[in-house]
Design a protein around this motif. Structure first.
Motif, PDB file in Angstrom:
ATOM      1  N   LYS A  13      -3.702  11.703  -7.234  1.00 38.22           N
ATOM      2  CA  LYS A  13      -4.814  11.734  -6.143  1.00 38.22           C
ATOM      3  C   LYS A  13      -4.286   9.855  -5.393  1.00 38.22           C
ATOM      4  CE  LYS A  13      -6.804  16.167  -6.513  1.00 38.22           C
ATOM      5  NZ  LYS A  13      -7.311  16.324  -5.781  1.00 38.22           N
ATOM      6  N   PRO A  14      -4.995   9.520  -4.094  1.00 41.54           N
ATOM      7  CA  PRO A  14      -4.868   8.510  -3.443  1.00 41.54           C
ATOM      8  C   PRO A  14      -5.053   7.662  -4.044  1.00 41.54           C
ATOM      9  CG  PRO A  14      -5.850  10.729  -2.014  1.00 41.54           C
ATOM     10  CD  PRO A  14      -5.851  10.762  -2.968  1.00 41.54           C
ATOM     11  N   TRP A  15      -4.474   6.637  -4.758  1.00 40.90           N
ATOM     12  CA  TRP A  15      -5.087   5.467  -5.531  1.00 40.90           C
ATOM     13  C   TRP A  15      -5.271   5.219  -6.890  1.00 40.90           C
ATOM     14  CZ3 TRP A  15      -5.362   0.941  -3.323  1.00 40.90           C
ATOM     15  CH2 TRP A  15      -5.048   0.643  -2.082  1.00 40.90           C
ATOM     16  N   GLN A  16      -4.843   6.525  -7.216  1.00 42.51           N
ATOM     17  CA  GLN A  16      -4.472   7.015  -9.132  1.00 42.51           C
ATOM     18  C   GLN A  16      -3.679   6.084  -9.775  1.00 42.51           C
ATOM     19  OE1 GLN A  16      -3.452  11.112  -9.899  1.00 42.51           O
ATOM     20  NE2 GLN A  16      -2.699  10.511 -11.607  1.00 42.51           N
ATOM     21  N   LEU A  17      -4.684   5.129 -11.449  1.00 41.47           N
ATOM     22  CA  LEU A  17      -4.280   4.376 -11.868  1.00 41.47           C
ATOM     23  C   LEU A  17      -3.462   4.633 -12.365  1.00 41.47           C
ATOM     24  CD1 LEU A  17      -7.428   1.609 -11.556  1.00 41.47           C
ATOM     25  CD2 LEU A  17      -5.565   2.288 -10.118  1.00 41.47           C
ATOM     26  N   ASN A  18      -3.604   6.059 -12.702  1.00 35.65           N
ATOM     27  CA  ASN A  18      -2.650   6.472 -13.710  1.00 35.65           C
ATOM     28  C   ASN A  18      -1.567   7.581 -13.692  1.00 35.65           C
ATOM     29  OD1 ASN A  18      -0.889   6.251 -16.520  1.00 35.65           O
ATOM     30  ND2 ASN A  18      -3.641   6.969 -17.483  1.00 35.65           N
ATOM     31  N   MET A  19      -1.077   7.768 -14.529  1.00 34.27           N
ATOM     32  CA  MET A  19       0.292   9.277 -13.861  1.00 34.27           C
ATOM     33  C   MET A  19      -0.521   9.900 -15.244  1.00 34.27           C
ATOM     34  SD  MET A  19       2.738   9.450 -17.563  1.00 34.27           S
ATOM     35  CE  MET A  19       3.440  11.291 -17.016  1.00 34.27           C
ATOM     36  N   GLY A  20      -0.843  11.455 -14.487  1.00 32.38           N
ATOM     37  CA  GLY A  20      -1.518  12.556 -14.687  1.00 32.38           C
ATOM     38  C   GLY A  20      -1.219  13.274 -15.900  1.00 32.38           C
TER      39      GLY A  20
END
Length: 307
Positions: free
Chosen positions: A24-31
């Motif tokens: 997602k946009p602005w995601q701070l970590n890997m999924g």
């Protein structure tokens, strides 16, 4: 093993930052992902992250302490007679080696498991083309191509600035999604027909090159139903950015019904049965024989008169 478990426990507060499916946009970590491979990669990532955080705190903390404690304004005098400590150098060389060795064992085990495609319950062949994907369910007689959805294709060629409201999955939607059952180990065999492509769905936890003349392998066991999106991850030509991947994970019963419908759709048309010829009536069969007998009798009479 205890160190691994402790590091995994420390990683728990950061799971809130992880996106379970698509980035997602602005995601701070890997999924975290939806397969055992993706979960293992996420856990390994978080372990190394916290190890680096601890090392960073110690190193920068020591630097900050030294700079402020022994600053010139407080009368600190440089030690010009400092000599190297063999014991200290051995310690700060041994500690990183121990950390790397400790991390190597679980990482190696995870890599070996990632490429173990044995005991797969089904096999899907993936072939990359410029610029689309072809999927074949080996042994099932079902195959189809998957290319950029028409709506995305029309928008990209319209010349307008595309907003999220125009298409929430702009350039990430296809006309035919790859349908897979959950709770099933699926083996993938990947190749290409023209140039090098790369099949990548982040939620599945791996990326594999599709190379002409070479067959690569991978596997996935999707644990949660849903729609997971990806893209070609190898520069493959002018339309490289327009060959997305969509995986639709459904229950086993839904998958069986979908597969049966696809088989029926692609089945060859049935050949109509030959119409049986009805037997001739006895009277109709005897009529030619009677006529022949009459002609033979007339010929014999004519011959007798002539004699």
């Amino acid at each position: 093993m205890k160190q691994w478990a402790l590091a995994a426990a420390l990683a728990l507060p950061a799971t809130a930052l992880a996106q379970s499916a698509d980035p997602k946009p602005w995601q701070l970590n890997m999924g975290r992902g939806v397969t055992p491979t993706a979960n293992a990669a996420y856990d390994a990532h978080m372990i190394v992250l916290w190890v680096c955080v601890v090392i960073g705190i110690l190193v920068f903390g020591a630097m900050a302490y030294a700079m402020f404690k022994f600053r010139k304004s407080k009368g600190a005098v440089p030690d010009t007679g400092f000599t190297h400590s063999t014991k200290l150098e051995a310690i700060w060389t041994a500690i990183p080696i121990i950390i790397l060795v400790a991390l190597a064992f679980p990482a190696t085990r995870g890599l070996m498991r990632m490429y173990d495609t044995r005991e797969a319950e089904m096999t899907v062949k993936v072939t990359g083309y410029q610029w689309m994907w072809k999927y074949e369910y080996l042994g099932e007689g079902v195959e189809f191509t998957s290319r950029l959805a028409r709506n995305s294709d029309d928008l990209r060629q319209s010349g307008k600035v595309v907003a999220a409201g125009d298409d929430p999955h702009y350039l990430l939607d296809v006309d035919n999604a790859l349908v897979l059952p959950v709770g099933t180990k699926v083996r993938f065999v990947l190749t290409a027909d023209d140039v090098i492509h790369a099949w990548w769905v982040p939620a599945l936890g791996w990326k594999q090159d599709a190379i002409p003349g070479i067959v690569n392998e991978a596997w996935a066991d999707i644990q949660a139903p849903g729609v997971y999106r990806g893209q070609c991850a190898e520069l493959c030509g002018k339309d490289h950015g327009f060959m997305p991947i969509v995986v639709k994970a459904v229950s086993k019963d839904e998958f069986k019904a979908w597969l049966a419908a696809e088989k029926a759709k692609h089945a060859p048309p049935a050949v109509p049965d030959a119409v049986p010829v009805a037997p001739e009536a006895p009277a109709a069969a005897e009529a030619p024989a009677a006529a022949a007998a009459t002609e033979a009798g007339a010929a014999a009479a004519t011959a007798a008169v002539a004699g």
